[in-house]
Design a protein around this motif. Structure first.
Motif, PDB file in Angstrom:
ATOM      1  N   UNK A 241      41.526  25.410  33.802  1.00 60.38           N
ATOM      2  CA  UNK A 241      40.249  25.445  34.566  1.00 60.38           C
ATOM      3  C   UNK A 241      40.270  26.671  35.607  1.00 60.38           C
ATOM      4  N   UNK A 242      41.440  26.786  36.060  1.00 58.57           N
ATOM      5  CA  UNK A 242      41.539  28.166  36.817  1.00 58.57           C
ATOM      6  C   UNK A 242      41.055  29.567  36.060  1.00 58.57           C
ATOM      7  N   UNK A 243      41.723  29.445  34.767  1.00 54.25           N
ATOM      8  CA  UNK A 243      41.368  30.731  33.806  1.00 54.25           C
ATOM      9  C   UNK A 243      39.601  30.817  33.868  1.00 54.25           C
ATOM     10  N   UNK A 244      38.901  29.794  33.436  1.00 49.92           N
ATOM     11  CA  UNK A 244      37.716  29.809  33.347  1.00 49.92           C
ATOM     12  C   UNK A 244      36.860  30.158  34.518  1.00 49.92           C
ATOM     13  N   UNK A 245      37.258  29.558  35.778  1.00 46.83           N
ATOM     14  CA  UNK A 245      37.000  29.902  36.883  1.00 46.83           C
ATOM     15  C   UNK A 245      37.120  31.467  37.244  1.00 46.83           C
ATOM     16  N   UNK A 246      38.124  31.892  37.049  1.00 46.22           N
ATOM     17  CA  UNK A 246      38.168  33.575  37.381  1.00 46.22           C
ATOM     18  C   UNK A 246      37.426  34.202  36.298  1.00 46.22           C
ATOM     19  N   UNK A 247      37.375  33.833  35.092  1.00 47.00           N
ATOM     20  CA  UNK A 247      36.363  34.469  34.215  1.00 47.00           C
ATOM     21  C   UNK A 247      34.779  34.567  34.782  1.00 47.00           C
ATOM     22  N   UNK A 248      34.358  33.201  35.097  1.00 48.26           N
ATOM     23  CA  UNK A 248      33.081  33.140  35.582  1.00 48.26           C
ATOM     24  C   UNK A 248      32.818  33.922  36.847  1.00 48.26           C
ATOM     25  N   UNK A 249      33.989  34.170  37.804  1.00 46.92           N
ATOM     26  CA  UNK A 249      33.576  34.753  39.037  1.00 46.92           C
ATOM     27  C   UNK A 249      33.759  36.144  38.736  1.00 46.92           C
ATOM     28  N   UNK A 250      34.455  36.921  37.751  1.00 51.07           N
ATOM     29  CA  UNK A 250      34.351  38.192  37.317  1.00 51.07           C
ATOM     30  C   UNK A 250      32.850  38.681  36.692  1.00 51.07           C
ATOM     31  N   UNK A 251      32.400  37.704  35.971  1.00 49.04           N
ATOM     32  CA  UNK A 251      31.213  37.769  34.954  1.00 49.04           C
ATOM     33  C   UNK A 251      29.890  37.702  36.046  1.00 49.04           C
ATOM     34  N   UNK A 252      29.869  37.090  37.398  1.00 51.08           N
ATOM     35  CA  UNK A 252      28.815  37.011  38.065  1.00 51.08           C
ATOM     36  C   UNK A 252      28.976  38.185  39.392  1.00 51.08           C
ATOM     37  N   UNK A 253      30.069  38.842  39.311  1.00 50.86           N
ATOM     38  CA  UNK A 253      30.351  40.100  40.106  1.00 50.86           C
ATOM     39  C   UNK A 253      29.372  41.157  40.065  1.00 50.86           C
ATOM     40  N   UNK A 254      28.691  41.851  41.109  1.00 49.17           N
ATOM     41  CA  UNK A 254      27.863  42.752  40.699  1.00 49.17           C
ATOM     42  C   UNK A 254      28.326  44.135  40.152  1.00 49.17           C
TER      43      UNK A 254
END
Length: 476
Positions: free
Chosen positions: A324-337
């Motif tokens: 779950x942490x892995x997927x959350x990090x990936x999502x955070x990186x993807x939405x960063x401008x």
């Protein structure tokens, strides 16, 4: 390939012309990553800088303003940059801002919702302080697709027990006295019905902004800083000598503890603070990695702190599976401008995240680490993101300099320090060999030491050996 020439400092350092300030800011924009220099126009009139043009995200606009504020000779910045970001459907943007607030270890506990329409985000809810309000806005600025924030309905619950005007004034004075980023001896503070009036003189626009921020953190409902002026002479080291007078370990510990009270990421924890000869040791437990990092940074910003030993352990409030942490990090990186266009690999084991990938600058490398560290459930981080070799400012690879390229790089670093309101009068020696910059000498604070290395990277150094020493007397 664009060629950047070294911008020579004016001969008379006591007077910095508007034209020279404009040229320095434009040079900073060219070397700082995360700012679209080709889309921003800079104009300066009597030290007041006006920024016009466009950026593609709110963080870039905020970053451009911060860069200009830190340039020597700037008395203020008028930020009129427009945000032109790619369209994101309302439903997708709503999910992104909601996920961002939920992923952040601090804001996940806030009762904040958002309305979204055509890139405009309006957070709604109640927070406990100005600092918490600013943290919510900071998280939302970091979501790709957000054009504008309307925080009118994000209110602060002041509570029944409010500090009196006299107490607010006293707290501001104490916080300023212990803050290494400002020289408060020439600053006057007066509070009337929770409106803080600031007057006097500071040495830079960045210093003025920090004073205003401190007033808000201490409980001001509004801050009037029209009579707080920026003057070049106030940067004189002689005027700041008393700032670095000896402080007792007991007083330093109390000041560090007070600083934590104004940091919403650290406030809910109670780190153990031990001070011996100016070295602060932090121990105990915090709930997330960002709280651990911020606690150290807060401590380093206190006058009298010589070093910080960060022994804080990260203990999350609840178990979060590594997947779950892995997927959350990936999502955070993807939405960063800044980072949404790069490919990253993320591995998490027992809460320790390892981040891999390749980016174009040290700024983006640091941003990737900051984004991953700001995810709930990350207890430790190994940032293995690499910076791609790119052409240097003279059109040649940084790691394969042609004759005199090292000399040119050293001059760019020295020029950068000359125009920095924080570094220009500090005893920094620069040596460059084969694209590797070695920094020696003394600086006043740990923040200055970190900034010196970061600036060297920004202007083209492939590697930086930071041998700068922090002077216990502030380098005076």
């Amino acid at each position: 390939m664009q060629t950047l020439e070294t911008f020579a400092p004016p001969a008379a350092a006591e007077h910095l012309s508007d034209a020279a300030i404009t040229a320095a800011i434009e040079l900073f924009f060219l070397t700082e990553k995360g700012v679209p220099a080709h889309l921003i126009d800079v104009a300066t009139h009597e030290g007041i800088v006006q920024l016009t043009g466009i950026t593609d995200n709110l963080l870039a606009s905020e970053r451009a303003e911060a860069i200009a504020l830190a340039v020597r000779g700037v008395r203020g910045v008028v930020n009129e940059l427009l945000i032109s970001t790619p369209d994101v459907p309302n439903d997708a943007l709503y999910r992104a801002v909601t996920d961002a607030l939920a992923a952040d270890p601090a804001t996940t506990g806030y009762h904040v919702a958002c309305r979204v329409a055509e890139g405009v985000v309006a957070p709604m809810g109640v927070v406990q302080s100005w600092a918490e309000q600013q943290l919510v806005l900071r998280v939302l600025r970091g979501v790709r697709g957000v054009r504008r924030l309307v925080p009118d309905e994000l209110t602060i619950r002041w509570g029944e027990l409010q500090n009196s005007d006299e107490e607010i004034t006293t707290q501001i004075r104490e916080l300023l006295d212990w803050d290494i980023r400002v020289h408060s001896a020439l600053v006057e503070v007066r509070t009337d019905d929770r409106v803080v009036h600031l007057s006097g003189t500071v040495g830079s626009a960045a210093e003025k902004a920090q004073v205003v921020t401190t007033a808000y953190r201490a409980g001001a409902a509004r801050v009037d800083a029209r009579d707080l002026f920026v003057a070049y002479w106030a940067l004189s080291p002689e005027l700041r000598r008393t700032k670095y007078a000896d402080r007792s370990d007991e007083d330093i510990a109390a000041a560090v503890r007070a600083t934590f009270l104004y940091d919403p990421r650290v406030l809910s924890y109670q780190p153990i603070i031990l001070v011996h000869n100016g070295t602060v040791t932090l121990s105990g437990a915090v709930g997330n990695l960002r709280a651990k990092q911020d606690a150290e940074r807060d401590a380093r910003a206190v006058v009298g702190v010589w070093d910080v030993q960060n022994l804080l352990k990260v203990r999350t409030a609840r178990f979060i599976p590594d997947d779950d942490v892995t997927q959350t990090i990936k999502a955070a990186l993807a939405r960063d401008p800044y980072l949404g266009f790069f490919d990253f690999s993320v591995y998490v084991r027992n809460g320790k995240a390892s981040l891999y990938g390749q980016v174009g600058s040290h700024f983006e490398q640091r941003q990737a680490g900051a984004v991953a560290a700001g995810v709930n459930g990350v207890a430790d981080l190994a940032n293995w993101v690499s910076v791609a070799a790119s052409p240097g400012f003279d059109g040649f690879a940084v790691y394969q300099p042609r004759p005199n390229a090292d000399f040119a790089l050293a001059e760019r670093i020295r020029t950068r320090y000359f125009w920095s309101s924080a570094l220009h009068n500090q005893a920094i020696e620069v040596l460059v060999e084969q694209g590797r910059a070695t920094l020696t000498g003394t600086v006043a604070t740990w923040l200055d030491r970190e900034q010196a290395a970061y600036d060297a990277y920004n202007v083209g150094a492939r590697y930086v050996d930071n041998d700068l020493v922090v002077a216990t007397d502030g380098g005076l």
